[in-house]
Design a protein around this motif. Structure first.
Motif, PDB file in Angstrom:
ATOM      1  N   LEU A 118       3.542   4.112  -1.790  1.00 43.85           N
ATOM      2  CA  LEU A 118       2.399   3.626  -1.270  1.00 43.85           C
ATOM      3  C   LEU A 118       1.191   4.607  -1.344  1.00 43.85           C
ATOM      4  CD1 LEU A 118       1.082   0.944   0.136  1.00 43.85           C
ATOM      5  CD2 LEU A 118       1.511   2.422   2.249  1.00 43.85           C
ATOM      6  N   CYS A 119       1.292   5.732  -1.002  1.00 43.17           N
ATOM      7  CA  CYS A 119       0.371   6.927  -1.027  1.00 43.17           C
ATOM      8  C   CYS A 119      -0.361   6.576  -2.541  1.00 43.17           C
ATOM      9  CB  CYS A 119       0.777   8.057  -0.650  1.00 43.17           C
ATOM     10  SG  CYS A 119       1.170   8.482   0.899  1.00 43.17           S
ATOM     11  N   GLU A 146       2.340  16.811   2.689  1.00 40.99           N
ATOM     12  CA  GLU A 146       0.641  17.080   3.267  1.00 40.99           C
ATOM     13  C   GLU A 146      -0.020  16.320   2.383  1.00 40.99           C
ATOM     14  OE1 GLU A 146       0.010  21.038   4.208  1.00 40.99           O
ATOM     15  OE2 GLU A 146       1.635  21.184   5.251  1.00 40.99           O
ATOM     16  N   VAL A 147       0.024  16.634   0.844  1.00 38.46           N
ATOM     17  CA  VAL A 147      -1.124  16.083  -0.092  1.00 38.46           C
ATOM     18  C   VAL A 147      -1.329  14.555  -0.005  1.00 38.46           C
ATOM     19  CG1 VAL A 147      -1.946  16.318  -2.426  1.00 38.46           C
ATOM     20  CG2 VAL A 147      -1.282  18.520  -1.324  1.00 38.46           C
ATOM     21  N   PRO A 148      -0.170  13.945  -0.565  1.00 38.65           N
ATOM     22  CA  PRO A 148      -0.187  12.397  -0.641  1.00 38.65           C
ATOM     23  C   PRO A 148      -0.858  11.598   0.429  1.00 38.65           C
ATOM     24  CG  PRO A 148       1.702  13.334  -1.825  1.00 38.65           C
ATOM     25  CD  PRO A 148       1.352  14.257  -0.996  1.00 38.65           C
ATOM     26  N   PRO A 149      -0.311  11.840   1.755  1.00 39.83           N
ATOM     27  CA  PRO A 149      -0.882  11.217   2.899  1.00 39.83           C
ATOM     28  C   PRO A 149      -2.496  11.643   3.242  1.00 39.83           C
ATOM     29  CG  PRO A 149       0.950  12.663   3.648  1.00 39.83           C
ATOM     30  CD  PRO A 149       0.747  12.865   2.244  1.00 39.83           C
ATOM     31  N   ILE A 150      -2.877  13.038   2.808  1.00 36.14           N
ATOM     32  CA  ILE A 150      -4.224  13.030   3.089  1.00 36.14           C
ATOM     33  C   ILE A 150      -5.050  12.582   1.848  1.00 36.14           C
ATOM     34  CG2 ILE A 150      -5.938  15.178   2.519  1.00 36.14           C
ATOM     35  CD1 ILE A 150      -3.910  16.928   3.921  1.00 36.14           C
ATOM     36  N   LYS A 151      -4.534  12.462   0.907  1.00 31.35           N
ATOM     37  CA  LYS A 151      -5.166  11.767  -0.310  1.00 31.35           C
ATOM     38  C   LYS A 151      -5.320  10.251  -0.055  1.00 31.35           C
ATOM     39  CE  LYS A 151      -6.117  15.136  -3.176  1.00 31.35           C
ATOM     40  NZ  LYS A 151      -7.211  15.261  -3.881  1.00 31.35           N
ATOM     41  N   MET A 152      -4.210   9.863   0.676  1.00 34.11           N
ATOM     42  CA  MET A 152      -4.397   8.428   1.039  1.00 34.11           C
ATOM     43  C   MET A 152      -5.218   8.021   2.016  1.00 34.11           C
ATOM     44  SD  MET A 152      -1.220   5.759   2.200  1.00 34.11           S
ATOM     45  CE  MET A 152      -0.991   6.319   3.893  1.00 34.11           C
ATOM     46  N   LEU A 153      -5.489   9.034   3.032  1.00 34.01           N
ATOM     47  CA  LEU A 153      -6.838   8.730   3.977  1.00 34.01           C
ATOM     48  C   LEU A 153      -8.129   8.575   3.225  1.00 34.01           C
ATOM     49  CD1 LEU A 153      -6.092  11.149   6.903  1.00 34.01           C
ATOM     50  CD2 LEU A 153      -6.155   8.674   7.061  1.00 34.01           C
ATOM     51  N   ALA A 155      -8.465   7.574   0.239  1.00 32.24           N
ATOM     52  CA  ALA A 155      -8.447   6.217  -0.545  1.00 32.24           C
ATOM     53  C   ALA A 155      -8.718   5.109   0.664  1.00 32.24           C
ATOM     54  CB  ALA A 155      -6.967   5.861  -0.989  1.00 32.24           C
ATOM     55  N   VAL A 156      -8.228   5.012   1.669  1.00 33.65           N
ATOM     56  CA  VAL A 156      -8.371   4.060   2.755  1.00 33.65           C
ATOM     57  C   VAL A 156      -9.852   4.171   3.143  1.00 33.65           C
ATOM     58  CG1 VAL A 156      -7.932   3.219   5.127  1.00 33.65           C
ATOM     59  CG2 VAL A 156      -6.176   4.013   3.480  1.00 33.65           C
ATOM     60  N   ALA A 157     -10.463   5.140   3.402  1.00 31.22           N
ATOM     61  CA  ALA A 157     -11.779   5.498   3.643  1.00 31.22           C
ATOM     62  C   ALA A 157     -12.797   4.885   2.691  1.00 31.22           C
ATOM     63  CB  ALA A 157     -12.393   6.802   3.795  1.00 31.22           C
ATOM     64  N   LYS A 158     -12.399   5.162   1.165  1.00 33.65           N
ATOM     65  CA  LYS A 158     -13.072   4.652   0.331  1.00 33.65           C
ATOM     66  C   LYS A 158     -13.000   3.053   0.107  1.00 33.65           C
ATOM     67  CE  LYS A 158     -14.005   5.607  -4.737  1.00 33.65           C
ATOM     68  NZ  LYS A 158     -13.370   6.475  -5.753  1.00 33.65           N
ATOM     69  N   THR A 159     -11.670   2.454   0.311  1.00 27.15           N
ATOM     70  CA  THR A 159     -11.529   1.151  -0.111  1.00 27.15           C
ATOM     71  C   THR A 159     -11.164   0.165   0.902  1.00 27.15           C
ATOM     72  OG1 THR A 159      -9.142   1.404  -0.281  1.00 27.15           O
ATOM     73  CG2 THR A 159     -10.568   1.552  -2.283  1.00 27.15           C
ATOM     74  N   GLY A 160     -11.082   0.691   2.256  1.00 27.92           N
ATOM     75  CA  GLY A 160     -10.832  -0.084   3.469  1.00 27.92           C
ATOM     76  C   GLY A 160      -9.619  -0.382   3.908  1.00 27.92           C
ATOM     77  N   ALA A 161      -9.272  -0.743   4.956  1.00 27.32           N
ATOM     78  CA  ALA A 161      -7.884  -1.220   5.821  1.00 27.32           C
ATOM     79  C   ALA A 161      -7.489  -2.383   4.775  1.00 27.32           C
ATOM     80  CB  ALA A 161      -8.123  -1.516   7.190  1.00 27.32           C
ATOM     81  N   ARG A 162      -6.188  -2.447   4.829  1.00 33.24           N
ATOM     82  CA  ARG A 162      -5.424  -3.636   3.970  1.00 33.24           C
ATOM     83  C   ARG A 162      -4.517  -4.230   4.727  1.00 33.24           C
ATOM     84  NH1 ARG A 162      -5.754  -1.594  -1.679  1.00 33.24           N
ATOM     85  NH2 ARG A 162      -6.922   0.059  -1.952  1.00 33.24           N
ATOM     86  N   TYR A 163      -4.018  -4.094   5.727  1.00 34.54           N
ATOM     87  CA  TYR A 163      -2.798  -4.689   6.461  1.00 34.54           C
ATOM     88  C   TYR A 163      -3.060  -5.238   7.735  1.00 34.54           C
ATOM     89  CZ  TYR A 163      -0.824  -3.051   2.240  1.00 34.54           C
ATOM     90  OH  TYR A 163      -0.349  -2.380   0.937  1.00 34.54           O
ATOM     91  N   ASP A 164      -2.501  -6.323   8.292  1.00 33.43           N
ATOM     92  CA  ASP A 164      -2.372  -6.950   9.449  1.00 33.43           C
ATOM     93  C   ASP A 164      -1.184  -6.184  10.172  1.00 33.43           C
ATOM     94  OD1 ASP A 164      -4.589  -8.610   9.061  1.00 33.43           O
ATOM     95  OD2 ASP A 164      -3.265  -9.823   8.059  1.00 33.43           O
ATOM     96  N   ALA A 165      -0.309  -5.952   9.505  1.00 37.12           N
ATOM     97  CA  ALA A 165       0.897  -5.465  10.282  1.00 37.12           C
ATOM     98  C   ALA A 165       1.625  -4.356   9.080  1.00 37.12           C
ATOM     99  CB  ALA A 165       1.864  -6.632  10.625  1.00 37.12           C
ATOM    100  N   LEU A 166       2.316  -3.445   9.932  1.00 34.25           N
ATOM    101  CA  LEU A 166       3.422  -2.358   9.252  1.00 34.25           C
ATOM    102  C   LEU A 166       4.661  -2.695   9.662  1.00 34.25           C
ATOM    103  CD1 LEU A 166       0.991   0.819   9.528  1.00 34.25           C
ATOM    104  CD2 LEU A 166       1.272  -0.843   7.419  1.00 34.25           C
ATOM    105  N   VAL A 181      -1.660   8.186   9.743  1.00 33.73           N
ATOM    106  CA  VAL A 181      -2.167   7.852   8.506  1.00 33.73           C
ATOM    107  C   VAL A 181      -1.958   6.645   8.254  1.00 33.73           C
ATOM    108  CG1 VAL A 181      -2.514   8.380   5.883  1.00 33.73           C
ATOM    109  CG2 VAL A 181      -2.152  10.387   7.400  1.00 33.73           C
ATOM    110  N   LEU A 182      -0.803   6.189   8.517  1.00 36.30           N
ATOM    111  CA  LEU A 182      -0.455   4.655   8.057  1.00 36.30           C
ATOM    112  C   LEU A 182      -1.110   3.860   9.242  1.00 36.30           C
ATOM    113  CD1 LEU A 182       3.439   5.068   7.556  1.00 36.30           C
ATOM    114  CD2 LEU A 182       1.507   4.386   5.978  1.00 36.30           C
ATOM    115  N   LYS A 183      -1.506   4.236  10.272  1.00 38.45           N
ATOM    116  CA  LYS A 183      -2.348   3.367  11.242  1.00 38.45           C
ATOM    117  C   LYS A 183      -3.777   3.198  10.720  1.00 38.45           C
ATOM    118  CE  LYS A 183      -3.727   3.208  16.220  1.00 38.45           C
ATOM    119  NZ  LYS A 183      -3.780   3.992  17.430  1.00 38.45           N
ATOM    120  N   GLU A 184      -4.220   3.986   9.819  1.00 40.65           N
ATOM    121  CA  GLU A 184      -5.360   3.920   9.224  1.00 40.65           C
ATOM    122  C   GLU A 184      -5.451   2.528   8.383  1.00 40.65           C
ATOM    123  OE1 GLU A 184      -8.341   5.189  10.214  1.00 40.65           O
ATOM    124  OE2 GLU A 184      -6.812   5.938  11.790  1.00 40.65           O
ATOM    125  N   LEU A 185      -4.270   2.099   7.829  1.00 42.51           N
ATOM    126  CA  LEU A 185      -4.221   1.025   7.054  1.00 42.51           C
ATOM    127  C   LEU A 185      -4.320  -0.448   7.514  1.00 42.51           C
ATOM    128  CD1 LEU A 185      -1.222   2.271   4.713  1.00 42.51           C
ATOM    129  CD2 LEU A 185      -3.301   1.935   4.028  1.00 42.51           C
TER     130      LEU A 185
END
Length: 191
Positions: A118-119, A146-153, A155-166, A181-185
């Motif tokens: 997902l990251c 460390e790196v993929p989760p930080i980069k995913m943050l 990505a989320v900042a750039k594209t926005g949240a995507r999910y109603d539920a995890l 980090v996942l909470k930011e999705l």
């Protein structure tokens, strides 16, 4: 040249004239029956899902093979039927592939992946390079942690949240900072 003894007559009947046979199911049908039993949710699991239907966050613990993945898949399916966009995550890729096949009928609003997959996908969608995986095993472990989760943050900042539920399976393998980090999705981070 001599008459058969009663034991010999019985043996002739049993082995030649009226052999005893046993009809066994094929291995394929035995496997199919066992797989069906494995994927059938127990009444106890259904009751559990009904009890947690209004609960926003829940952790389910159990030993291996107790049906946690079945509960996670069914929860994702119920969220889908409620009209929500759902991410189903786990730690290992083969499990993600299996869950994805199980939820193929929900694939228009349910994304299934392993955490690092997902990251990578979100970073790719945002045009963010995750970088090279180091050759050194210790550095590679640090990279994956460390790196993929930080980069995913990013990505989320750039594209926005995507999910109603995890829905997270194998949660014991997720680091606490990955969960943050996942909470930011989530579209609604508070609930």
């Amino acid at each position: 040249t001599r008459p058969l003894m009663p034991k010999e007559v019985a043996a002739l009947h049993a082995r030649v004239l009226y052999p005893t046979c046993c009809v066994l199911p094929t291995l394929k049908s035995q496997i199919a029956r066992e797989e069906a039993a494995l994927v059938a949710m127990t009444e106890e699991q259904k009751v559990l899902l009904d009890l947690i239907s209004d609960t926003r966050q829940v952790a389910i613990k159990g030993y291996a093979g107790s049906g946690k993945t079945l509960v996670a898949v069914e929860k994702a399916r119920r969220l889908y039927h409620d009209g929500l966009k759902v991410a189903v995550l786990c730690f290992n890729r083969p499990l993600a592939d299996d869950i994805r096949r199980t939820l193929v009928d929900c694939s228009d609003r349910v994304d299934v992946d392993n955490f690092h997959g997902l990251c990578w996908k979100l970073c790719e969608d945002a045009g963010i390079d995750v970088g090279e995986i180091p050759a050194d095993p210790e550095a590679a472990k640090e990279f994956w942690d460390e790196v993929p989760p930080i980069k995913m943050l990013d990505a989320v900042a750039k594209t926005g949240a995507r999910y109603d539920a995890l829905v997270i399976d194998e949660g014991q393998d997720f680091r606490a900072d990955w969960l943050a980090v996942l909470k930011e999705l989530l579209t609604d981070k508070e609930s």
